[in-house]
Design a protein around this motif. Structure first.
Motif, mmCIF file in Angstrom:
data_model
loop_
_atom_site.group_PDB
_atom_site.id
_atom_site.type_symbol
_atom_site.label_atom_id
_atom_site.label_comp_id
_atom_site.label_asym_id
_atom_site.label_seq_id
_atom_site.Cartn_x
_atom_site.Cartn_y
_atom_site.Cartn_z
ATOM 1 N N LEU A 1 3.593 8.500 4.919
ATOM 2 C CA LEU A 1 3.313 9.316 3.742
ATOM 3 C C LEU A 1 3.525 10.791 4.031
ATOM 4 O O LEU A 1 4.057 11.538 3.197
ATOM 5 C CB LEU A 1 1.876 9.095 3.272
ATOM 6 C CG LEU A 1 1.582 7.822 2.485
ATOM 7 C CD1 LEU A 1 0.099 7.744 2.155
ATOM 8 C CD2 LEU A 1 2.410 7.760 1.206
ATOM 9 N N CYS B 1 -6.116 4.428 4.235
ATOM 10 C CA CYS B 1 -5.058 3.549 4.768
ATOM 11 C C CYS B 1 -4.373 4.250 5.936
ATOM 12 O O CYS B 1 -3.268 4.807 5.787
ATOM 13 C CB CYS B 1 -4.043 3.206 3.685
ATOM 14 S SG CYS B 1 -4.735 2.432 2.224
ATOM 15 N N ALA C 1 0.610 4.007 -2.905
ATOM 16 C CA ALA C 1 0.171 5.367 -2.607
ATOM 17 C C ALA C 1 1.165 6.401 -3.152
ATOM 18 O O ALA C 1 0.760 7.414 -3.729
ATOM 19 C CB ALA C 1 0.008 5.544 -1.102
ATOM 20 N N PRO D 1 0.809 -1.231 0.000
ATOM 21 C CA PRO D 1 0.000 0.000 0.000
ATOM 22 C C PRO D 1 0.837 1.274 0.000
ATOM 23 O O PRO D 1 0.468 2.254 -0.661
ATOM 24 C CB PRO D 1 -0.817 -0.127 1.295
ATOM 25 C CG PRO D 1 -0.898 -1.596 1.548
ATOM 26 C CD PRO D 1 0.409 -2.156 1.073
ATOM 27 N N TYR D 2 1.962 1.284 0.725
ATOM 28 C CA TYR D 2 2.791 2.485 0.788
ATOM 29 C C TYR D 2 3.369 2.841 -0.583
ATOM 30 O O TYR D 2 3.289 3.988 -1.038
ATOM 31 C CB TYR D 2 3.918 2.276 1.804
ATOM 32 C CG TYR D 2 4.897 3.413 1.890
ATOM 33 C CD1 TYR D 2 4.549 4.605 2.510
ATOM 34 C CD2 TYR D 2 6.179 3.293 1.346
ATOM 35 C CE1 TYR D 2 5.445 5.659 2.589
ATOM 36 C CE2 TYR D 2 7.080 4.338 1.420
ATOM 37 C CZ TYR D 2 6.709 5.513 2.044
ATOM 38 O OH TYR D 2 7.608 6.555 2.104
ATOM 39 N N ILE E 1 -6.098 9.482 0.946
ATOM 40 C CA ILE E 1 -5.357 8.216 1.051
ATOM 41 C C ILE E 1 -5.106 7.860 2.515
ATOM 42 O O ILE E 1 -5.181 6.691 2.905
ATOM 43 C CB ILE E 1 -4.036 8.317 0.274
ATOM 44 C CG1 ILE E 1 -4.324 8.466 -1.223
ATOM 45 C CG2 ILE E 1 -3.167 7.086 0.522
ATOM 46 C CD1 ILE E 1 -3.081 8.709 -2.063
ATOM 47 N N SER E 2 -4.827 8.861 3.348
ATOM 48 C CA SER E 2 -4.563 8.611 4.770
ATOM 49 C C SER E 2 -5.801 8.081 5.476
ATOM 50 O O SER E 2 -5.703 7.240 6.381
ATOM 51 C CB SER E 2 -4.078 9.899 5.445
ATOM 52 O OG SER E 2 -2.869 10.336 4.871
#
Length: 273
Positions: free
Chosen positions: A37, A30, A7, A3-4, A26-27
């Motif tokens: 991020l 996730c 993103a 996911p990181y 996005i935060s």
């Protein structure tokens, strides 16, 4: 793809002007990667006012502790934070000197805007810091634009020398509101550019760091300006010129007919013996 990484890949492809809103979305989707991020993604710089002296300062993740931001002018957090991280006494003196130096640099190169410098000690020795510069056009004009410079550096001191690692990111946005016709809409251009450089420099006193870092930032910003002007804006101008001509279609058609007539006339001429 984790996911990181996904993103980061997504944020690189979205417009830089909306990076804060996209990062927030996005935060929320996730939350486990939100903190990473926030550290990794450069966002447009925000201004706050120092309550003690009224001077403005720039906010980023490097002067944030929780929900509070530290001012480089008073060394105080807003909202107040009793145990907020601050540089050591020696490093604070250097921070004050760098803020004064880059305030002059900002006035010379940008003729306005805001600047802030933040330093912090490294656990393994040496220190790190960030130089922030921001210039935005007045919101009352038809033209919109902002320049955000984020220069993050690390300094490893040796015997009469220091090794400097600098990462510089430029966030640029330009926009123009069209008023010729109601349906024309707005025109905008935005992008980011990141460059890295490392150098070894002589250090005779703590104040020498201001000179060395200042020279590196001045040099890399000049190169980034040239790249933005020659490569990005030059290419955009070429594309726009291909898409839309200043001359109308009637003139273009007349020129094309004239070329065809000339070619036909030359083709009918008898060869010279």
């Amino acid at each position: 793809m984790d996911p990181y990484s996904a993103a980061l890949d997504l944020l690189r492809r979205l417009p830089p002007t909306n990076v804060s809103a996209n990062l927030d979305v996005i935060s929320r989707l996730c939350p486990d990667i939100a903190e990473d991020l926030a550290v990794s993604v450069d966002q447009p710089l925000q201004l706050k006012s120092d309550g003690e002296n009224g001077k403005e300062y720039l906010c980023c993740d490097y002067n944030r502790d929780g929900e509070s931001y530290r001012s480089p002018w008073s060394n105080a957090y807003s909202p107040p934070l009793a145990d907020g991280a601050v540089p050591s006494e020696t490093l604070r003196e250097l921070e004050v000197g760098m803020n004064e130096a880059f305030d002059t640099y900002r006035e010379m190169y940008f003729e306005g805007g805001s600047s802030s410098v933040y330093l912090w000690d490294l656990e393994e020795g040496g220190f790190a810091g960030v130089v922030l510069l921001k210039k935005a056009l007045p919101s009352a004009t038809l033209q919109k634009g902002s320049w955000d410079s984020i220069h993050v550096f690390e300094v490893r001191e040796r015997s009469r020398q220091a090794h400097y690692s600098l990462t510089s990111t430029i966030l640029l946005y330009l926009g123009s509101k069209t008023i010729m016709n109601e349906g024309d809409g707005d025109v905008s251009l935005s992008g980011t550019m990141t460059r890295q450089v490392e150098q070894d420099q002589t250090v005779t006193s703590p104040s020498q760091h201001v000179v060395n870092i200042g020279r590196m930032i001045e040099d890399i910003e000049n190169k980034q300006r040239n790249s933005l002007s020659e490569v990005y804006f030059g290419k955009t101008k070429d594309i726009v010129a291909e898409l839309r001509s200043i001359e109308g279609s009637e003139i273009k058609n007349r020129e094309a007919n004239l070329r065809r007539e000339l070619l036909g006339a030359f083709g009918r001429r008898a060869p010279v013996e």
